[in-house]
Design a protein around this motif. Sequence first.
Motif: not given
Length: 398
Positions: A246-261
């Motif tokens: 995976a090129d980018d990984v977003v941790d859903y446990t560290s806050g709203p995942v949609e905000t990061k995406l």
Amino acid sequence: MHLFRKIVNRKLCSGVNLALSKDGSSLRTLCTSARRSTVMQAWVIDKYGNNSVLRFTKNAPFPIIHYPNEVIIKVHAAGLNPIDINMRGGYGAATMAMKRDPLHINQAGSEFPLILGREVSGEIMECGLDVPYFKPGDEVWAAISPWKQGSLAEFVVVSGNEVSHKPKSLSHLDAASLPYVAVTAWSAIVNTGGLNKNNSAKKRVLIIGGSGGVGTFAIQMLKSWGAHVTATCSQNAECLVRDLGADDVVDYTSGPVETKLKTLEKFDLILDNIGGDTERWAVGLLKPWCGSKYVTLVTPFLRNTDQLGLADGMMQTAVTIATKALKHITKGVHYRWGFFAPSGRALDDISEMVDEGKIRAVVEQCFPFTEVPQAFAKVEKGHARGKTIVTVAREQEE
């Protein structure tokens, strides 16, 4: 390769399966070898419920070849998936009952005793008359349709067109971790999402739920095709997901995942393995008016048919998908549902990718055949970091 001879079949009372040719002139055996037993060991359920309904038996009916395109597989290892947990509880029972072949259920017309397990790696024991591409002793793997008896048994019968030669580079234990998730991801990404090895270069793909069985396979397949892959997962699974490519990984446990995406460049394809609230915000992450697609594997189809019956459930499902598709097409993106579709041909291609080193098995935990309830409990906890496998033949041979 996948041939099918149109003949009428009939089972004689002697237990030998014979086929009547189309013109009725001759009888021919459906199998390339005789049945070796009448019973086998298996884990079955006699009713739907929680883990307590699982029952071990040494007297499960030995599978029989009813059609000339079927094979019997000696099971070496079986993979478990969330669908096994759902089926244990009765999810999709109405639709499965409609799909089940009368020749593969008991004389009372019931699916019970039902054997679960949708993935198998093993060896061919018997072949139907119209299966020229396998022979007894061949090492194979397969994804088994949910309306058929499963792989938590010593032997299982499946259609030859659902079977493929096992990757030579994998043990049976590792091979059992891939078929169901592989053909599910293949169906969603290739058949529904429209990506393949020839058009995926530089495409941006988001996989929601990257550390489970489908997610870990999809990451590797898309990366081997040249796509840019972003995946969501928990912090504990981040190393695994990155290691898979995976090129980018977003941790859903560290806050709203949609905000990061939303801070990332928009995507050409989204594969959603989670469902629920993700649908509300995920579609907005797609590139508008570029043919981009949102494909979710979490659909209300089986739930609708369970609650409303087949006719009303299918009608409700059609209305739902049409409404959502129309709503999103006006925003310049395509909304689609992805479904499992067993395919030996897809597994042929996947087997080659595995042996070329482009795909590797991700096994989190392996259980002996005596501990199937514990394996179910493990899967039921969720938060997978790969697959849960049950070994079958190894223990029986010791």
